[in-house]
Motif scaffolding. Structure first.
Motif, PDB file in Angstrom:
ATOM      1  N   ASP A 163      -9.761 -12.807 -12.658  1.00  0.00           N
ATOM      2  CA  ASP A 163     -10.579 -11.596 -12.577  1.00  0.00           C
ATOM      3  C   ASP A 163     -11.494 -11.780 -11.371  1.00  0.00           C
ATOM      4  OD1 ASP A 163     -11.885  -9.237 -13.088  1.00  0.00           O
ATOM      5  OD2 ASP A 163     -13.228 -10.121 -14.575  1.00  0.00           O
ATOM      6  N   CYS A 164     -11.102 -11.189 -10.253  1.00  0.00           N
ATOM      7  CA  CYS A 164     -11.894 -11.396  -9.043  1.00  0.00           C
ATOM      8  C   CYS A 164     -12.466 -10.060  -8.570  1.00  0.00           C
ATOM      9  CB  CYS A 164     -11.075 -12.049  -7.941  1.00  0.00           C
ATOM     10  SG  CYS A 164      -9.650 -11.122  -7.395  1.00  0.00           S
ATOM     11  N   GLU A 165     -13.560 -10.169  -7.885  1.00  0.00           N
ATOM     12  CA  GLU A 165     -14.209  -8.996  -7.337  1.00  0.00           C
ATOM     13  C   GLU A 165     -14.217  -9.108  -5.829  1.00  0.00           C
ATOM     14  OE1 GLU A 165     -18.036  -8.221  -8.983  1.00  0.00           O
ATOM     15  OE2 GLU A 165     -17.358  -8.635 -11.017  1.00  0.00           O
ATOM     16  N   GLY A 166     -13.983  -8.014  -5.186  1.00  0.00           N
ATOM     17  CA  GLY A 166     -14.021  -7.991  -3.732  1.00  0.00           C
ATOM     18  C   GLY A 166     -14.236  -6.578  -3.256  1.00  0.00           C
ATOM     19  N   ALA A 167     -14.775  -6.464  -2.058  1.00  0.00           N
ATOM     20  CA  ALA A 167     -14.971  -5.158  -1.435  1.00  0.00           C
ATOM     21  C   ALA A 167     -13.854  -4.952  -0.428  1.00  0.00           C
ATOM     22  CB  ALA A 167     -16.333  -5.106  -0.749  1.00  0.00           C
ATOM     23  N   VAL A 168     -13.156  -3.828  -0.513  1.00  0.00           N
ATOM     24  CA  VAL A 168     -12.031  -3.557   0.375  1.00  0.00           C
ATOM     25  C   VAL A 168     -12.279  -2.259   1.126  1.00  0.00           C
ATOM     26  CG1 VAL A 168      -9.541  -3.173   0.519  1.00  0.00           C
ATOM     27  CG2 VAL A 168     -10.461  -4.716  -1.223  1.00  0.00           C
ATOM     28  N   THR A 169     -12.147  -2.338   2.442  1.00  0.00           N
ATOM     29  CA  THR A 169     -12.212  -1.164   3.303  1.00  0.00           C
ATOM     30  C   THR A 169     -10.845  -0.986   3.933  1.00  0.00           C
ATOM     31  OG1 THR A 169     -14.525  -1.634   3.809  1.00  0.00           O
ATOM     32  CG2 THR A 169     -13.384  -0.106   5.267  1.00  0.00           C
ATOM     33  N   ASP A 170     -10.250   0.172   3.772  1.00  0.00           N
ATOM     34  CA  ASP A 170      -8.904   0.447   4.272  1.00  0.00           C
ATOM     35  C   ASP A 170      -8.979   1.652   5.206  1.00  0.00           C
ATOM     36  OD1 ASP A 170      -6.192   0.965   4.667  1.00  0.00           O
ATOM     37  OD2 ASP A 170      -5.670   0.534   2.591  1.00  0.00           O
ATOM     38  N   THR A 171      -8.779   1.408   6.511  1.00  0.00           N
ATOM     39  CA  THR A 171      -8.795   2.481   7.502  1.00  0.00           C
ATOM     40  C   THR A 171      -7.399   2.625   8.112  1.00  0.00           C
ATOM     41  OG1 THR A 171      -9.364   1.050   9.383  1.00  0.00           O
ATOM     42  CG2 THR A 171     -11.197   1.920   8.061  1.00  0.00           C
ATOM     43  N   GLY A 215       0.816  -1.207   0.000  1.00  0.00           N
ATOM     44  CA  GLY A 215       0.000   0.000   0.000  1.00  0.00           C
ATOM     45  C   GLY A 215       0.848   1.254   0.000  1.00  0.00           C
ATOM     46  N   GLU A 216       0.206   2.386  -0.158  1.00  0.00           N
ATOM     47  CA  GLU A 216       0.904   3.671  -0.174  1.00  0.00           C
ATOM     48  C   GLU A 216       1.628   3.955   1.133  1.00  0.00           C
ATOM     49  OE1 GLU A 216      -1.693   6.832  -1.385  1.00  0.00           O
ATOM     50  OE2 GLU A 216      -2.291   5.788  -3.203  1.00  0.00           O
ATOM     51  N   ASP A 217       1.149   3.339   2.223  1.00  0.00           N
ATOM     52  CA  ASP A 217       1.765   3.556   3.532  1.00  0.00           C
ATOM     53  C   ASP A 217       2.928   2.601   3.800  1.00  0.00           C
ATOM     54  OD1 ASP A 217       0.333   1.207   3.819  1.00  0.00           O
ATOM     55  OD2 ASP A 217      -0.958   1.939   5.437  1.00  0.00           O
ATOM     56  N   GLY A 218       3.292   1.763   2.814  1.00  0.00           N
ATOM     57  CA  GLY A 218       4.403   0.838   2.974  1.00  0.00           C
ATOM     58  C   GLY A 218       4.020  -0.450   3.679  1.00  0.00           C
ATOM     59  N   LEU A 219       2.739  -0.650   3.926  1.00  0.00           N
ATOM     60  CA  LEU A 219       2.251  -1.861   4.574  1.00  0.00           C
ATOM     61  C   LEU A 219       1.438  -2.678   3.578  1.00  0.00           C
ATOM     62  CD1 LEU A 219       1.080  -0.278   7.949  1.00  0.00           C
ATOM     63  CD2 LEU A 219       3.278  -1.384   7.445  1.00  0.00           C
ATOM     64  N   ALA A 220       1.161  -3.920   3.930  1.00  0.00           N
ATOM     65  CA  ALA A 220       0.378  -4.783   3.051  1.00  0.00           C
ATOM     66  C   ALA A 220      -1.067  -4.304   2.994  1.00  0.00           C
ATOM     67  CB  ALA A 220       0.429  -6.224   3.556  1.00  0.00           C
ATOM     68  N   THR A 221      -1.654  -4.459   1.818  1.00  0.00           N
ATOM     69  CA  THR A 221      -3.071  -4.199   1.625  1.00  0.00           C
ATOM     70  C   THR A 221      -3.588  -5.214   0.611  1.00  0.00           C
ATOM     71  OG1 THR A 221      -4.742  -2.478   1.244  1.00  0.00           O
ATOM     72  CG2 THR A 221      -2.803  -2.458  -0.193  1.00  0.00           C
ATOM     73  N   VAL A 222      -4.851  -5.143   0.277  1.00  0.00           N
ATOM     74  CA  VAL A 222      -5.457  -6.077  -0.668  1.00  0.00           C
ATOM     75  C   VAL A 222      -6.027  -5.284  -1.840  1.00  0.00           C
ATOM     76  CG1 VAL A 222      -7.234  -7.836  -0.996  1.00  0.00           C
ATOM     77  CG2 VAL A 222      -6.032  -7.684   1.192  1.00  0.00           C
ATOM     78  N   ASP A 223      -5.709  -5.738  -3.052  1.00  0.00           N
ATOM     79  CA  ASP A 223      -6.237  -5.133  -4.266  1.00  0.00           C
ATOM     80  C   ASP A 223      -6.780  -6.246  -5.151  1.00  0.00           C
ATOM     81  OD1 ASP A 223      -6.819  -3.870  -6.638  1.00  0.00           O
ATOM     82  OD2 ASP A 223      -4.822  -3.009  -6.907  1.00  0.00           O
ATOM     83  N   PRO A 224      -8.106  -6.391  -5.240  1.00  0.00           N
ATOM     84  CA  PRO A 224      -8.676  -7.463  -6.064  1.00  0.00           C
ATOM     85  C   PRO A 224      -8.254  -7.400  -7.524  1.00  0.00           C
ATOM     86  CG  PRO A 224     -10.374  -6.445  -4.717  1.00  0.00           C
ATOM     87  CD  PRO A 224      -9.136  -5.603  -4.582  1.00  0.00           C
ATOM     88  N   ASP A 225      -7.913  -6.232  -8.027  1.00  0.00           N
ATOM     89  CA  ASP A 225      -7.516  -6.067  -9.421  1.00  0.00           C
ATOM     90  C   ASP A 225      -6.037  -6.360  -9.676  1.00  0.00           C
ATOM     91  OD1 ASP A 225     -10.117  -5.267 -10.109  1.00  0.00           O
ATOM     92  OD2 ASP A 225      -9.681  -3.193  -9.561  1.00  0.00           O
ATOM     93  N   ALA A 226      -5.275  -6.659  -8.627  1.00  0.00           N
ATOM     94  CA  ALA A 226      -3.839  -6.842  -8.777  1.00  0.00           C
ATOM     95  C   ALA A 226      -3.459  -8.205  -9.341  1.00  0.00           C
ATOM     96  CB  ALA A 226      -3.145  -6.651  -7.426  1.00  0.00           C
ATOM     97  N   ASP A 227      -4.381  -9.142  -9.339  1.00  0.00           N
ATOM     98  CA  ASP A 227      -4.081 -10.481  -9.817  1.00  0.00           C
ATOM     99  C   ASP A 227      -4.226 -10.533 -11.338  1.00  0.00           C
ATOM    100  OD1 ASP A 227      -3.897 -13.155 -10.429  1.00  0.00           O
ATOM    101  OD2 ASP A 227      -5.080 -13.798  -8.712  1.00  0.00           O
ATOM    102  N   PRO A 228      -3.135 -10.753 -12.053  1.00  0.00           N
ATOM    103  CA  PRO A 228      -3.217 -10.757 -13.517  1.00  0.00           C
ATOM    104  C   PRO A 228      -3.858 -12.024 -14.089  1.00  0.00           C
ATOM    105  CG  PRO A 228      -0.990 -11.289 -12.818  1.00  0.00           C
ATOM    106  CD  PRO A 228      -1.778 -10.963 -11.574  1.00  0.00           C
ATOM    107  N   VAL A 229      -4.000 -13.071 -13.290  1.00  0.00           N
ATOM    108  CA  VAL A 229      -4.520 -14.343 -13.781  1.00  0.00           C
ATOM    109  C   VAL A 229      -6.033 -14.436 -13.592  1.00  0.00           C
ATOM    110  CG1 VAL A 229      -4.404 -16.848 -13.526  1.00  0.00           C
ATOM    111  CG2 VAL A 229      -2.324 -15.492 -13.361  1.00  0.00           C
TER     112      VAL A 229
END
Length: 90
Positions: A45-53, A29-43
């Motif tokens: 096509d998954c959908e997910g809802a992500v809340t980042d606080t 993530g932008e803060d240098g920590l791990a986060t989840v991005d459903p669109d990051a997987d090139p293989v």
């Protein structure tokens, strides 16, 4: 298919990124920590809802990739990642 949450506790994450090698949905993530991005997987096509606080990242999925998420959580040396099946979906 069960719905599940991937939870990353930011205060426990040290930015080691062992999770990134187990599940491509985990990214830095932008803060240098791990986060989840459903669109990051090139293989997949998954959908997910992500809340980042400021405290945590919560990503909800209803796909068949819970084992990959669990492997990423198990690889985290600081135990910052938890994977939970949603109640009623067990």
């Amino acid at each position: 298919m069960p719905q599940y949450d991937i939870i990353i506790e930011k205060d426990a994450c040290d930015g080691i990124f062992a999770c990134l090698t187990r599940d491509p949905r985990f990214v830095e993530g932008e803060d240098g920590l791990a986060t989840v991005d459903p669109d990051a997987d090139p293989v997949y096509d998954c959908e997910g809802a992500v809340t980042d606080t400021d405290e945590r990242v919560v990503a909800t999925f209803d796909d068949d990739r819970i084992d990959e998420a669990r492997q990423a959580a198990a690889a985290c040396p600081t135990d910052a990642i938890v994977v939970r099946v949603r109640e009623g979906d067990e």
